[in-house]
Motif scaffolding. Structure first.
Motif, PDB file in Angstrom:
ATOM      1  N   TRP A 195       0.833  -1.173   0.037  1.00  0.00           N
ATOM      2  CA  TRP A 195      -0.035  -0.139   0.086  1.00  0.00           C
ATOM      3  C   TRP A 195       0.883   1.133  -0.130  1.00  0.00           C
ATOM      4  CZ3 TRP A 195      -1.175  -4.347   3.325  1.00  0.00           C
ATOM      5  CH2 TRP A 195      -2.432  -5.040   2.818  1.00  0.00           C
ATOM      6  N   CYS A 196       0.214   2.482  -0.460  1.00  0.00           N
ATOM      7  CA  CYS A 196       0.970   3.593  -0.523  1.00  0.00           C
ATOM      8  C   CYS A 196      -0.171   4.714  -0.394  1.00  0.00           C
ATOM      9  CB  CYS A 196       1.746   3.732  -1.642  1.00  0.00           C
ATOM     10  SG  CYS A 196       0.846   3.600  -3.346  1.00  0.00           S
ATOM     11  N   GLN A 224      -2.800   2.161  -4.036  1.00  0.00           N
ATOM     12  CA  GLN A 224      -3.104   3.637  -3.578  1.00  0.00           C
ATOM     13  C   GLN A 224      -4.274   3.021  -2.637  1.00  0.00           C
ATOM     14  OE1 GLN A 224      -3.000   6.906  -5.709  1.00  0.00           O
ATOM     15  NE2 GLN A 224      -5.118   7.837  -4.495  1.00  0.00           N
ATOM     16  N   SER A 225      -3.966   3.639  -1.242  1.00  0.00           N
ATOM     17  CA  SER A 225      -5.217   3.174  -0.108  1.00  0.00           C
ATOM     18  C   SER A 225      -5.584   4.657   0.332  1.00  0.00           C
ATOM     19  CB  SER A 225      -4.619   2.656   0.898  1.00  0.00           C
ATOM     20  OG  SER A 225      -5.596   2.212   1.891  1.00  0.00           O
ATOM     21  N   ASP A 226      -6.812   5.123   0.358  1.00  0.00           N
ATOM     22  CA  ASP A 226      -7.328   5.957   0.643  1.00  0.00           C
ATOM     23  C   ASP A 226      -8.026   5.930   2.355  1.00  0.00           C
ATOM     24  OD1 ASP A 226      -6.826   7.815  -1.421  1.00  0.00           O
ATOM     25  OD2 ASP A 226      -8.771   6.877  -2.548  1.00  0.00           O
ATOM     26  N   THR A 227      -8.080   4.909   2.603  1.00  0.00           N
ATOM     27  CA  THR A 227      -8.493   4.342   4.032  1.00  0.00           C
ATOM     28  C   THR A 227      -7.398   3.492   4.847  1.00  0.00           C
ATOM     29  OG1 THR A 227      -9.385   2.211   3.118  1.00  0.00           O
ATOM     30  CG2 THR A 227     -10.986   4.205   3.006  1.00  0.00           C
ATOM     31  N   HIS A 228      -7.915   3.197   6.012  1.00  0.00           N
ATOM     32  CA  HIS A 228      -7.007   2.475   6.907  1.00  0.00           C
ATOM     33  C   HIS A 228      -6.690   0.874   6.253  1.00  0.00           C
ATOM     34  CE1 HIS A 228      -5.260   0.991  10.597  1.00  0.00           C
ATOM     35  NE2 HIS A 228      -6.092  -0.137  10.563  1.00  0.00           N
ATOM     36  N   VAL A 229      -5.278   0.762   6.347  1.00  0.00           N
ATOM     37  CA  VAL A 229      -4.937  -0.442   5.617  1.00  0.00           C
ATOM     38  C   VAL A 229      -5.124  -1.761   6.784  1.00  0.00           C
ATOM     39  CG1 VAL A 229      -3.117   0.473   4.110  1.00  0.00           C
ATOM     40  CG2 VAL A 229      -2.551  -0.230   6.289  1.00  0.00           C
ATOM     41  N   PRO A 230      -5.445  -2.843   6.270  1.00  0.00           N
ATOM     42  CA  PRO A 230      -5.636  -4.114   7.040  1.00  0.00           C
ATOM     43  C   PRO A 230      -4.477  -4.651   7.658  1.00  0.00           C
ATOM     44  CG  PRO A 230      -5.640  -4.785   5.087  1.00  0.00           C
ATOM     45  CD  PRO A 230      -5.473  -3.359   4.729  1.00  0.00           C
ATOM     46  N   GLU A 231      -3.780  -3.624   8.465  1.00  0.00           N
ATOM     47  CA  GLU A 231      -2.314  -3.898   8.964  1.00  0.00           C
ATOM     48  C   GLU A 231      -2.306  -5.349   9.684  1.00  0.00           C
ATOM     49  OE1 GLU A 231       0.254  -0.598  10.821  1.00  0.00           O
ATOM     50  OE2 GLU A 231      -0.273  -1.706  12.602  1.00  0.00           O
ATOM     51  N   GLN A 232      -2.964  -5.623  10.637  1.00  0.00           N
ATOM     52  CA  GLN A 232      -3.195  -6.704  11.444  1.00  0.00           C
ATOM     53  C   GLN A 232      -3.165  -7.916  10.616  1.00  0.00           C
ATOM     54  OE1 GLN A 232      -1.885  -7.268  14.662  1.00  0.00           O
ATOM     55  NE2 GLN A 232      -1.177  -5.280  14.528  1.00  0.00           N
ATOM     56  N   PHE A 244       2.953   1.191   7.747  1.00  0.00           N
ATOM     57  CA  PHE A 244       2.671   0.434   8.800  1.00  0.00           C
ATOM     58  C   PHE A 244       3.304   0.865  10.269  1.00  0.00           C
ATOM     59  CE2 PHE A 244       1.793  -4.203   7.278  1.00  0.00           C
ATOM     60  CZ  PHE A 244       0.728  -3.563   6.529  1.00  0.00           C
ATOM     61  N   SER A 245       2.770   0.689  11.342  1.00  0.00           N
ATOM     62  CA  SER A 245       3.148   0.973  12.514  1.00  0.00           C
ATOM     63  C   SER A 245       4.532   0.520  13.050  1.00  0.00           C
ATOM     64  CB  SER A 245       2.026   0.533  13.761  1.00  0.00           C
ATOM     65  OG  SER A 245       1.760  -0.905  13.876  1.00  0.00           O
ATOM     66  N   CYS A 246       4.996   0.871  13.865  1.00  0.00           N
ATOM     67  CA  CYS A 246       6.321   0.405  14.401  1.00  0.00           C
ATOM     68  C   CYS A 246       6.010  -0.976  15.263  1.00  0.00           C
ATOM     69  CB  CYS A 246       7.090   1.330  15.353  1.00  0.00           C
ATOM     70  SG  CYS A 246       7.138   3.041  14.906  1.00  0.00           S
ATOM     71  N   ALA A 247       4.980  -1.146  15.790  1.00  0.00           N
ATOM     72  CA  ALA A 247       4.401  -2.232  16.473  1.00  0.00           C
ATOM     73  C   ALA A 247       4.405  -3.457  15.328  1.00  0.00           C
ATOM     74  CB  ALA A 247       3.281  -2.010  17.255  1.00  0.00           C
ATOM     75  N   ALA A 248       3.658  -3.102  14.109  1.00  0.00           N
ATOM     76  CA  ALA A 248       3.489  -4.254  13.341  1.00  0.00           C
ATOM     77  C   ALA A 248       4.829  -4.398  12.670  1.00  0.00           C
ATOM     78  CB  ALA A 248       2.740  -3.526  12.057  1.00  0.00           C
ATOM     79  N   ILE A 249       5.663  -3.649  12.185  1.00  0.00           N
ATOM     80  CA  ILE A 249       7.050  -3.988  11.789  1.00  0.00           C
ATOM     81  C   ILE A 249       7.880  -4.795  12.899  1.00  0.00           C
ATOM     82  CG2 ILE A 249       9.486  -3.031  11.179  1.00  0.00           C
ATOM     83  CD1 ILE A 249       6.981  -2.576   8.971  1.00  0.00           C
ATOM     84  N   GLY A 250       7.873  -4.566  14.252  1.00  0.00           N
ATOM     85  CA  GLY A 250       8.336  -5.390  14.931  1.00  0.00           C
ATOM     86  C   GLY A 250       7.788  -6.723  15.076  1.00  0.00           C
TER      87      GLY A 250
END
Length: 385
Positions: free
Chosen positions: A15-16, A29-37, A72-78
């Protein structure tokens, strides 16, 4: 005889915020919240399904690419890194690179990425010129690019790559050198300095911008190369310059090493010495389909896998050269035989013909081009197609 090369891991975040008009990568392209989890969980399942391909090796490098991984969040990368260490394992002194954009929102995360285990940051600056950035569809300006490097340093990053393009729409030699001078003043450890190319399936391909003429492009390359050398940057690959630290992950690619690829559309390449096979595979490309790839039976041991193909012996010399000849120093002859399973004679008669034209070095010393051959690399590789 084939031997097991080092093993790397590529992680694709698709996503970008905005799709750039020159980008031909698998980015959405994502205009909304990406499904990170959900995506983090899918990456772990994907990697676990590929674990046997590691064949007991630990990872020498990891690269987060995209898209924009720093969304992505730092927690997700970790969490992703914890899964990689648990499932495959890390070599000592592993290099972990994350691509990031200079947007203010992402700069706030740099310290968190460093704490999560990322030890090399690659910042996609492309240009410091606001007009050029607008033409490239970038969402940051030159000031944000300058601030990003400062933020990265304050976050503790001592291995920093800057991505910088040249040959941009309407760009003059003076403008290209101003960009390069600005980048050099920031004293990064590494610079990826490459010419803009127009690729199929991009906006620029359907609506091409006016690019500099060939003479200007050649002048930019020559003057810029000299400037980089004078600043202490050694060119070790077609578009890669290192002041202190080469990119370990990319070096593994260019030396025909193995790599796992997880995430939507990610590619991998694997060596199996026991049966003398080298093959590549690629993952389901669309993010939504990737997230649900293991919901039903797949055609391959890894349900996230969309395809596999064997690199047959008669294709291995070209596959090796496509990578290794990008390196200014090339590779040792033993690397060719170990990574392809082929004798050096497999390079003939083309290598001898190219050597006679002054384009390549003696294959008994190095599998490498000469300086002239690097200038005409497409002609060298064309002899093997």
């Amino acid at each position: 005889m084939l031997t097991l090369p080092p093993l790397s891991l590529y992680i694709h975040i698709p996503w970008c915020v905005r799709k750039c008009p020159y980008c031909d990568f698998n980015s959405h392209q994502s205009d909304t919240h990406v499904p990170e989890q959900a995506y983090v969980a899918a990456l772990a399942r994907d990697l676990a399904a590929d674990a046997e391909l590691a064949q007991g090796r630990r990872l020498t490098s990891i690269f987060f690419g995209g898209g924009t991984p720093s969304l992505f969040s730092c927690a997700a990368i970790g969490e992703i890194l914890n899964s990689a260490e648990r499932i495959i394992g890390f070599e000592e002194n592993i290099e972990i690179t994350l691509e990031a954009n200079p947007g203010t929102f992402e700069q706030d995360k740099f310290r968190g990425f460093r704490s999560a285990g990322v030890n090399r940051l690659s910042i996609g600056i492309q240009s410091f010129n606001d007009e050029q950035l607008q033409a490239l569809g970038r969402i940051h300006d030159g000031d944000a690019a300058l601030k990003a490097t400062d933020t990265a340093r304050r976050a503790g990053f001592d291995n920093l790559n800057l991505d910088l393009m040249h040959g941009l729409p309407g760009q003059s030699l003076a403008a290209a050198m101003q960009d390069l001078n600005t980048a050099l003043a920031l004293e990064p450890e590494h610079l990826s300095w490459y010419q803009l190319t127009i690729e199929p399936n991009t906006v620029f391909y359907s609506k091409p911008p006016t690019l500099p003429v060939e003479d200007t492009l050649a002048d930019i390359q020559d003057v810029g190369h000299d400037k980089l050398q004078q600043a202490g940057f050694k060119r070790y690959e077609v578009s890669a310059y290192a002041r202190t630290a080469r990119a370990k992950h990319n070096m593994n690619y260019w030396q025909f090493g193995d790599y796992l690829g997880i995430g939507a559309g990610a590619h991998g390449k694997f060596t199996t010495p026991n049966n003398g096979t080298i093959f590549r595979q690629w993952k389901t490309r669309q993010p939504d389909a990737y997230l649900n790839a293991d919901a039903g039976p797949g055609r391959f041991p890894n349900p996230f896998c969309a395809g596999r193909e064997v690199i047959e012996p008669d294709a291995r010399a070209l596959e090796f050269l496509l990578n290794a000849l990008r390196l200014t120093e090339g590779c040792a002859p033993t690397t060719f035989t170990e990574r392809t399973g082929l004798p050096l004679d497999a390079l003939e008669p083309h290598w001898q013909e190219l050597a006679g034209k002054g384009l390549v070095q003696s294959r008994s010393q190095r599998i490498a081009t000469t300086e002239l051959g690097m200038r005409f690399l497409n002609d060298v590789l064309g002899a093997y197609t």
